[in-house]
Design an enzyme around this catalytic site. Structure first.
Site, mmCIF file in Angstrom:
data_model
loop_
_atom_site.group_PDB
_atom_site.id
_atom_site.type_symbol
_atom_site.label_atom_id
_atom_site.label_comp_id
_atom_site.label_asym_id
_atom_site.label_seq_id
_atom_site.Cartn_x
_atom_site.Cartn_y
_atom_site.Cartn_z
ATOM 1 N N LYS A 75 6.689 10.720 1.491
ATOM 2 C CA LYS A 75 7.213 9.427 1.021
ATOM 3 C C LYS A 75 6.842 8.334 2.020
ATOM 4 O O LYS A 75 6.909 8.544 3.231
ATOM 5 C CB LYS A 75 8.735 9.542 0.869
ATOM 6 C CG LYS A 75 9.409 8.344 0.233
ATOM 7 C CD LYS A 75 10.911 8.639 0.086
ATOM 8 C CE LYS A 75 11.674 7.456 -0.496
ATOM 9 N NZ LYS A 75 13.128 7.732 -0.558
ATOM 10 N N SER A 150 14.952 6.747 -5.227
ATOM 11 C CA SER A 150 13.788 6.010 -4.811
ATOM 12 C C SER A 150 12.541 6.853 -4.593
ATOM 13 O O SER A 150 11.429 6.319 -4.578
ATOM 14 C CB SER A 150 14.103 5.260 -3.513
ATOM 15 O OG SER A 150 14.332 6.171 -2.454
ATOM 16 N N SER A 174 18.250 9.804 -3.351
ATOM 17 C CA SER A 174 16.833 9.563 -3.659
ATOM 18 C C SER A 174 15.896 10.763 -3.648
ATOM 19 O O SER A 174 14.720 10.619 -3.969
ATOM 20 C CB SER A 174 16.277 8.517 -2.712
ATOM 21 O OG SER A 174 16.691 7.252 -3.143
HETATM 22 N N1 GLN Z 1 19.861 4.625 -5.590
HETATM 23 C C1 GLN Z 1 20.357 4.540 -4.267
HETATM 24 C C2 GLN Z 1 20.104 3.182 -3.682
HETATM 25 O O1 GLN Z 1 19.423 2.413 -4.310
HETATM 26 C C3 GLN Z 1 19.835 5.667 -3.427
HETATM 27 C C4 GLN Z 1 18.681 5.331 -2.585
HETATM 28 C C5 GLN Z 1 18.316 6.379 -1.603
HETATM 29 O O2 GLN Z 1 18.892 7.468 -1.550
HETATM 30 N N2 GLN Z 1 17.371 6.039 -0.757
HETATM 31 O O3 GLN Z 1 20.551 2.851 -2.633
#
Ligand code: GLN
Length: 483
Positions: A75, A150, A174
């Site tokens: 990532k 994400s 994410s």
């Molecule tokens: N959807 C969550 C956010 O937007 C999780 C993001 C993540 O785990 N990086 O913060």
């Protein structure tokens, strides 16, 4: 070589050891497949040149290095030495990392090779991959649907057979949510199990590196290779390992294992009825394997998304203040004063969602509001952890959904509140710092869905053991999307 696409790390390793395949052939096949199919997905934002991806060590290491020659992807928020790292943002354009994240260094030391960077929401902020400066990732099961986020690029790359492992990161879900949407295994380890050194910070008290794979065994293997104390991260575990999570994967669960089903999660508003059916069938399988299943309620879980909303924004506002055009990445060159340069760089470099979060974060931290928002959220977070730990004295593991429904269509969740509610099932594990792993358990609307198990601190071994037994008793891990 497309025949190798869905082979597990375990199978690939056997082929490499028997010399039926060389590491170079395997890496080339992976790069070829990305080239051929990623136009449809947009999962990989940089495919490294084949001449620059060679495993560390000598080919004989394939006999003892557990990941020798096994390609994977990373990532875009994790630093890889000599490679760009942009967090899916314009503001880091041109930034090249001078060092490897600890997780990357450890994977390399056992022979693994990263063959590229995967797409993600900007600074990992999102649940759909739509906030990325590189555009959304299309779900390999249905190109009109979201990969989740994400870490949508990592999940889609593994699901599509580009690579057998891909690193993701979690602040609030994410890894598990995109893994669920793409039909693969996603892990979020105990906070601190894997060093955060080299993971570009979003919410430091929540951030964790996690793993995407197509099988539970592979996930346990990759996670174990990165785990343990790191002097570069003061919040990393004191445990030094070795972290052998695979020897427990016998196909059987621990005798007398008690699983608590979080009933308030299963009956949450907006649950797709077929999702409930899929989750109930998964519980039946776990019972057949010998688990004692009971119902528990965790009322604090219902406050998770709200608490997460405040804490993640607060920490993000603070962490992202370092991107001002001076040291990293993009800089506005038109400005005539330092202040103007900061302002223009941040205005041009950050996307809409990131700016929104910085504003909210600064608000909840500001002098007149911190007690009401930030500090209250910290209190509720502590209560939530206490409630989870109390419940985990009565059961070994907790069972919960990962999402209320399968992957939504790209563009469908235009309301930011609906997007934030994606975190409801996942963020409690991040807030409580507990490990959680998701595994596919069926299809709804022809799209994969999953459940997750959450356990006490450092119970990764037991979670993997249980999920592996579940996986072996079902056939979901043998289903793959057609591109
Ligand atoms: N959807 C969550 C956010 O937007 C999780 C993001 C993540 O785990 N990086 O913060």
């Amino acid at each position: 070589m497309d025949s190798l696409a869905f082979a597990s790390i375990k199978e690939l390793r056997e082929k490499l050891q028997k010399k039926e395949l060389s590491a170079v052939e395997l890496i080339d096949a992976s790069l070829e497949r990305i080239k051929k199919y990623d136009g449809q997905l947009n999962a990989v934002i940089e495919r490294f040149d084949a001449t620059t991806v060679v495993p560390q060590g000598s080919p004989d290491d394939v006999l003892h290095s557990p990941l020798y020659g096994i390609p994977g992807a990373v990532k875009d928020v994790i630093c890889q030495k000599g490679r760009a790292a942009t967090c899916g943002s314009k503001i880091l354009a041109g930034y090249v990392s001078p060092y490897d994240a600890t997780g990357i260094a450890r994977l390399k030391s056992v022979g693994a090779v990263s063959i590229g960077r995967t797409n993600c929401d900007e600074f990992a902020m999102g649940a759909s991959n739509e906030t990325s400066a590189y555009g959304p990732v299309h779900n390999p099961w249905d190109l009109t649907r979201s990969s989740g986020g994400s870490g949508g690029g990592s999940a889609a790359a593994v699901a599509a057979g580009f690579v057998p492992w891909a690193l993701g990161t979690e602040t609030g879900g994410s890894v598990r949510q995109p893994a669920t949407f793409c039909g693969i295994v996603g892990s979020k380890p105990t906070y601190g199990l894997i060093s955060r050194y080299g993971l570009i910070a979003y919410g430091s008290s929540l951030d964790a590196i996690g793993v995407n794979t197509r099988t539970v065994y592979d996930n346990a293997l990759v996670l174990g290779a990165m785990a343990g104390l790191d002097k570069n991260d003061s919040t990393s575990t004191r445990q030094t390992g070795p972290f052998d999570y695979v020897s427990a994967l016998t196909g059987k669960i621990k005798p007398g294992l008690k699983i608590g089903v979080i009933t308030n999660a299963l009956s949450a508003k907006g649950m797709h009825p077929d999702m409930v059916t899929a989750l109930e069938s998964a519980l039946e399988v776990l019972k057949k394997l010998g688990a004692q299943v009971s119902e528990v309620t965790l009322p604090m879980m219902d406050h998770g998304a709200a608490v997460y909303f405040m804490l993640s924004r607060a920490e993000a506002a603070s962490n992202l203040s370092r991107f001002d055009g001076v040291r990293y990445g993009y800089r506005d060159h038109e400005a005539s004063s330092l202040r103007e340069m900061y302002e223009a760089t941040r205005a041009e470099g950050f996307g809409h969602e990131v700016k929104r979060r910085i504003l909210i974060g600064n608000y909840v931290l500001s002098a007149g509001h911190a007690a009401q928002y930030y500090e209250s959220a910290c209190t509720v977070r502590r209560m939530m952890r206490a409630e989870f730990l109390e419940t985990l004295k009565t059961v070994d593991l907790l069972f919960a959904p990962v999402s209320a429904a399968p992957a939504f269509k790209i563009g469908e969740l235009a309301d930011p509140l609906q997007m934030d509610l994606q975190d409801y099932f996942t963020c409690p594990a991040n807030l409580t710092k507990l490990p959680a792993v998701s595994v596919p358990c069926g299809f709804v609307e022809n799209m994969p869905v999953a459940f997750q198990l959450i356990g006490p601190d450092f119970s990764e071994k037991e979670i993997f053991q249980t999920l592996h037994a579940y996986e072996q008793a079902t056939e979901w891990h043998t289903k793959h999307p057609q591109l």
